[in-house]
Design a protein around this motif. Sequence first.
Motif, mmCIF file in Angstrom:
data_model
loop_
_atom_site.group_PDB
_atom_site.id
_atom_site.type_symbol
_atom_site.label_atom_id
_atom_site.label_comp_id
_atom_site.label_asym_id
_atom_site.label_seq_id
_atom_site.Cartn_x
_atom_site.Cartn_y
_atom_site.Cartn_z
ATOM 1 N N LEU A 29 -23.236 26.223 16.744
ATOM 2 C CA LEU A 29 -24.044 27.231 16.056
ATOM 3 C C LEU A 29 -23.906 27.029 14.559
ATOM 4 O O LEU A 29 -22.803 27.111 14.025
ATOM 5 C CB LEU A 29 -23.564 28.652 16.380
ATOM 6 C CG LEU A 29 -23.486 29.124 17.822
ATOM 7 C CD1 LEU A 29 -23.088 30.596 17.840
ATOM 8 C CD2 LEU A 29 -24.817 28.938 18.530
ATOM 9 N N GLU A 30 -25.015 26.759 13.884
ATOM 10 C CA GLU A 30 -25.009 26.547 12.439
ATOM 11 C C GLU A 30 -25.739 27.714 11.785
ATOM 12 O O GLU A 30 -26.912 27.957 12.086
ATOM 13 C CB GLU A 30 -25.688 25.201 12.135
ATOM 14 C CG GLU A 30 -26.101 24.977 10.704
ATOM 15 C CD GLU A 30 -24.944 24.973 9.710
ATOM 16 O OE1 GLU A 30 -24.065 24.112 9.848
ATOM 17 O OE2 GLU A 30 -24.945 25.831 8.812
ATOM 18 N N ASN A 73 -29.602 28.159 12.125
ATOM 19 C CA ASN A 73 -29.953 29.564 11.872
ATOM 20 C C ASN A 73 -29.461 30.514 12.961
ATOM 21 O O ASN A 73 -30.148 31.453 13.334
ATOM 22 C CB ASN A 73 -31.476 29.714 11.764
ATOM 23 C CG ASN A 73 -31.926 29.770 10.327
ATOM 24 O OD1 ASN A 73 -32.988 29.269 10.009
ATOM 25 N ND2 ASN A 73 -31.133 30.334 9.458
ATOM 26 N N HIS A 74 -28.263 30.253 13.480
ATOM 27 C CA HIS A 74 -27.692 31.144 14.489
ATOM 28 C C HIS A 74 -26.257 31.504 14.120
ATOM 29 O O HIS A 74 -25.529 30.658 13.604
ATOM 30 C CB HIS A 74 -27.694 30.492 15.873
ATOM 31 C CG HIS A 74 -29.000 30.613 16.588
ATOM 32 N ND1 HIS A 74 -30.054 29.773 16.341
ATOM 33 C CD2 HIS A 74 -29.415 31.484 17.552
ATOM 34 C CE1 HIS A 74 -31.080 30.119 17.125
ATOM 35 N NE2 HIS A 74 -30.721 31.148 17.867
ATOM 36 N N VAL A 75 -25.888 32.746 14.381
ATOM 37 C CA VAL A 75 -24.491 33.146 14.163
ATOM 38 C C VAL A 75 -23.922 33.829 15.405
ATOM 39 O O VAL A 75 -24.662 34.397 16.203
ATOM 40 C CB VAL A 75 -24.309 34.136 12.975
ATOM 41 C CG1 VAL A 75 -24.428 33.443 11.655
ATOM 42 C CG2 VAL A 75 -25.248 35.317 13.092
ATOM 43 N N VAL A 76 -22.581 33.774 15.517
ATOM 44 C CA VAL A 76 -21.900 34.503 16.578
ATOM 45 C C VAL A 76 -21.962 35.978 16.234
ATOM 46 O O VAL A 76 -21.641 36.373 15.120
ATOM 47 C CB VAL A 76 -20.419 34.077 16.660
ATOM 48 C CG1 VAL A 76 -19.651 34.972 17.606
ATOM 49 C CG2 VAL A 76 -20.307 32.635 17.095
ATOM 50 N N LYS A 96 -30.107 34.849 16.255
ATOM 51 C CA LYS A 96 -30.727 34.156 15.127
ATOM 52 C C LYS A 96 -30.303 34.843 13.852
ATOM 53 O O LYS A 96 -29.978 36.026 13.862
ATOM 54 C CB LYS A 96 -32.249 34.242 15.236
ATOM 55 C CG LYS A 96 -32.842 33.128 16.034
ATOM 56 C CD LYS A 96 -34.333 33.081 15.827
ATOM 57 C CE LYS A 96 -34.892 31.911 16.604
ATOM 58 N NZ LYS A 96 -36.315 32.011 16.804
ATOM 59 N N ASP A 97 -30.320 34.126 12.718
ATOM 60 C CA ASP A 97 -30.070 34.796 11.453
ATOM 61 C C ASP A 97 -31.113 34.357 10.432
ATOM 62 O O ASP A 97 -31.926 33.469 10.709
ATOM 63 C CB ASP A 97 -28.638 34.533 10.955
ATOM 64 C CG ASP A 97 -28.405 33.083 10.576
ATOM 65 O OD1 ASP A 97 -29.359 32.279 10.588
ATOM 66 O OD2 ASP A 97 -27.255 32.741 10.257
ATOM 67 N N GLU A 110 -27.958 37.048 7.991
ATOM 68 C CA GLU A 110 -27.989 38.372 8.594
ATOM 69 C C GLU A 110 -28.480 38.248 10.027
ATOM 70 O O GLU A 110 -29.533 37.673 10.273
ATOM 71 C CB GLU A 110 -28.949 39.243 7.772
ATOM 72 C CG GLU A 110 -28.900 40.689 8.117
ATOM 73 C CD GLU A 110 -29.845 41.498 7.234
ATOM 74 O OE1 GLU A 110 -30.026 41.144 6.049
ATOM 75 O OE2 GLU A 110 -30.396 42.465 7.757
ATOM 76 N N PRO A 111 -27.732 38.783 11.003
ATOM 77 C CA PRO A 111 -28.153 38.662 12.403
ATOM 78 C C PRO A 111 -29.485 39.381 12.649
ATOM 79 O O PRO A 111 -29.698 40.468 12.117
ATOM 80 C CB PRO A 111 -27.010 39.325 13.174
ATOM 81 C CG PRO A 111 -26.295 40.173 12.181
ATOM 82 C CD PRO A 111 -26.460 39.517 10.859
#
Lengths: 460, 92
Positions: free
Chosen positions: A178-179, A220-223, A239-240, A245-246
């Motif tokens: 996840l980047e 463009n994804h975050v935990v 997605k962010d 920002e989620p």
Amino acid sequence: MEEKDFVIIGTGPAGISAAVTAAKSGVDVTLIGEDPRMGGQIFRQIIPPLYSQTHYVDTQNEKIFNNLSEEKKKVHLQFLSKTLVWGIFDDKVLATDNKDHPLIKAKKLLISEGAYEAPVAFPGWTLPGVITLGGTQILLKSQGLIPRGRTLVAGTGPLLYYTASQLVKNGANVVGVLEASSLFKWMNWTFRLIRAPKLLWKGIQYLTLLKKRRIPIYYNHVVAKAEGTESLEKVIFTKDNNNWEPQEGTEKTLDVDTLCLNFGFIPSTIFTHMAGCEHEFDPTLRGWIPTLNNKLETSKEGIFVAGDCNGIGGVKKAFVEGQIAGTEIALQLGQVSKPETHSFLSRLQKKNSRLNWYQKFLKDIYAFRPGLLKLLTPETFICRCEEVDFKTITNTLENGAWSLDQIKRLTRMGMGRCQGRFCFPTVLGILSKYYSQKELNQLDFSTRPPAKPLPLKELI
Amino acid sequence: MMKRLKQVKRGEPFNIQVDNEFLTAYHGETLATVLLSAGKKIMRKSLKNKNPRGYYCGMGICNECLVKLEDETRVRACQTLAEPSMKIKTGA
């Protein structure tokens, strides 16, 4: 009390290179490190008698590492291994847990304590199974260990791809990367790597391997959340946007046994703070950087700083900075004369400023984006040790607390065993929303010995 | 949750006692390696809420991997080498 000419805390590339440089000029050097072997985190070696033919030390740094090892053999160094410096007092007096060297007074002191993983708090980040990417690297490099089961690598930056491909090569089951930043951003950053073709080539190799093994990279994804009863079982990610920002409604779930996280690094300034050196706050790092002159001396006479604890610049820069500090200290101790070192020093300074672009590159990639703070729920622990949640911090701020010390006294945040290393950055991120850079600069915090917890029996 | 790489040579195995079982260890390994290789992720419980915690930073600064030795002192599993006849307690 023992007196030493030149004492170095930290045995990473900056520490070793300063030690070798000064020792070559005839300075009596004492190197202090907590680990059984020199190398710091980046050059961590396998602990004997464990033995491996493959070096898991990053190959692009292998040359620097090998050169340093060769040079090290030629000079005499006193190395105090497995020694924890737990306090720095006036007049450069160090207290250690080494029975033979409990108190050392240094004529000149170099602090090269490196950096540590930038913490990002989110629901479930304290669950066993959620580990740092640095911690993953350490298990591989010094213990020959890789995660078993489904492994997710998340955060931002080049270390994700490097570690993911290293794990895959060694047989780990990496289910994805996840980047937080976008592919578009990465294409822009990649252009800047034209100045470092070897690095660029390495990056391409890592990405090719991941593609070949069909490991998805989610740009463009975050935990957003880690879940599990006793340890990690599931990761929910979203997605962010460019502010990291989620985005609501984009949640996906993956079964995961090990989550390896990295959002960049924070310079360690516990010792420079304890020694009373001047610092400047950097909101993109959510941390401080000691104020230095062009010979890397701090505002306290005779105390120098080199390497990542002076801003994240990588191995090459740490190596050159170690040389600068080592040379200047040899000069100040009268082991070499000014004309002898003048041209060498200015060459090193030029070399160092040529590496500034890389520091800037890392700074742009890892700069903290406040959108990540939206991951926090009222119950999310910000302080892992004392279990202080987000709700308690916001209440304290709304009731008028404004400095770190005040929050600390009112909530116990930062009073636990990690000494604030893993909660202050999150709180500083929150405070950046409330205060200007100028106000944040005045927000200095106090550190007191011991720098790390130690048993009472060490003191009596 | 972790596995030992076959290409890394380890000497003769020995046992250490963890809670009420014996786990295999090799010289040069840290307590964290022994625990994680045996699938034991929980190393301590948090002070207030008794939540499970385990290996996190790996470099000795977060103190999440504290385990108890026989003499009741707490050590960081990631920084402490395993030695024969060691008895440790987790989840304390």
